[in-house]
Scaffold this motif. Structure first.
Motif: not given
Length: 160
Positions: A40-45, A75-82, A117-132
Motif C-alpha cells: 500500500i502506497d499513500i501520499a496525502y496532504f 506533507d511536512g507541515i499540513s499533514h494534520g497529525l499534530k 507543499r505536497l498537495h497529493d491525495k493518492i493511494i495505490v494498492v498492490d500496483g493494481q488499484l489506485g485512487i487519485i
C-alpha cells in the motif's frame, strides 16, 4: 506534440470509475486497504480528524500487522497529525511494516521549505488499484453525514 505516440496503438486493460460521493469514496479506500495482498502506497496532504480517518488508519495498521508493506508520504507541515493525534505519527514511524516520510518539512533556515507543499491525495494498492483526486482523509471529506464544513470533491478509481 505527437499524440499518436502518447496514446499508443494498443488498448489498455486499465479502467477508471469516477467517485463523486465522499462516503462511497471512503468505503472504496477501506476495501482496498482491507483486501491488499502485498503493498500500500499513500501520499496525502492532510489526514484530518474524525471517525473516517480513524477507521482508515486502523485499517492501515491492521494491514501492516498482517504483513502488508506500507509506504506513507505526508506533507511536512499540513499533514494534520499534530497535538492529540501525534500518537498516530509515532505508531506509523515505529511499525516494522510501515515506512513514513515527509515532503519538505519546515526548516527555518531553508526558505524554500516554507511554501513547497505536497498537495497529493493518492493511494495505490498492490500496483493494481489506485485512487487519485481531491479528497484528503477525514470526516470533512468522507463522512456519511456531511456537516457544514464538508468538502464536495471527487476522486477517480483506477483499476487493472
Amino acid at each position: 506534440m505527437n499524440t499518436e505516440n502518447f496514446y499508443g496503438k494498443e488498448e489498455s486493460t486499465d479502467r477508471v470509475m469516477l467517485l463523486e460521493n465522499g462516503y462511497f469514496s471512503g468505503l472504496v479506500r477501506m476495501q482496498m486497504i482491507q483486501e491488499a495482498r502485498h503493498t500500500i502506497d499513500i501520499a496525502y496532504f492532510s489526514i484530518g480528524k474524525g471517525r473516517s480517518s480513524d477507521l482508515l488508519m486502523g485499517a492501515l495498521f491492521e494491514a501492516a500487522d498482517r504483513g502488508i508493506r506500507i509506504r506513507v508520504l505526508l506533507d511536512g507541515i499540513s499533514h494534520g497529525l499534530k497535538g492529540k493525534r501525534k500518537n498516530v505519527l509515532y505508531a506509523l514511524a515505529f511499525h516494522n511494516n510501515i515506512e513514513l516520510k515527509y515532503y519538505e518539512p519546515f526548516t527555518i533556515f531553508k526558505p524554500w521549505t516554507w511554501h513547497n507543499r505536497l498537495h497529493d491525495k493518492i493511494i495505490v494498492v498492490d500496483g493494481q488499484l489506485g485512487i487519485i483526486g481531491g479528497r484528503n482523509m477525514g470526516d470533512k471529506y468522507l463522512a456519511s453525514q456531511p456537516d457544514k464544513n464538508f468538502v464536495y470533491d471527487r476522486d477517480v478509481l483506477i483499476y487493472n
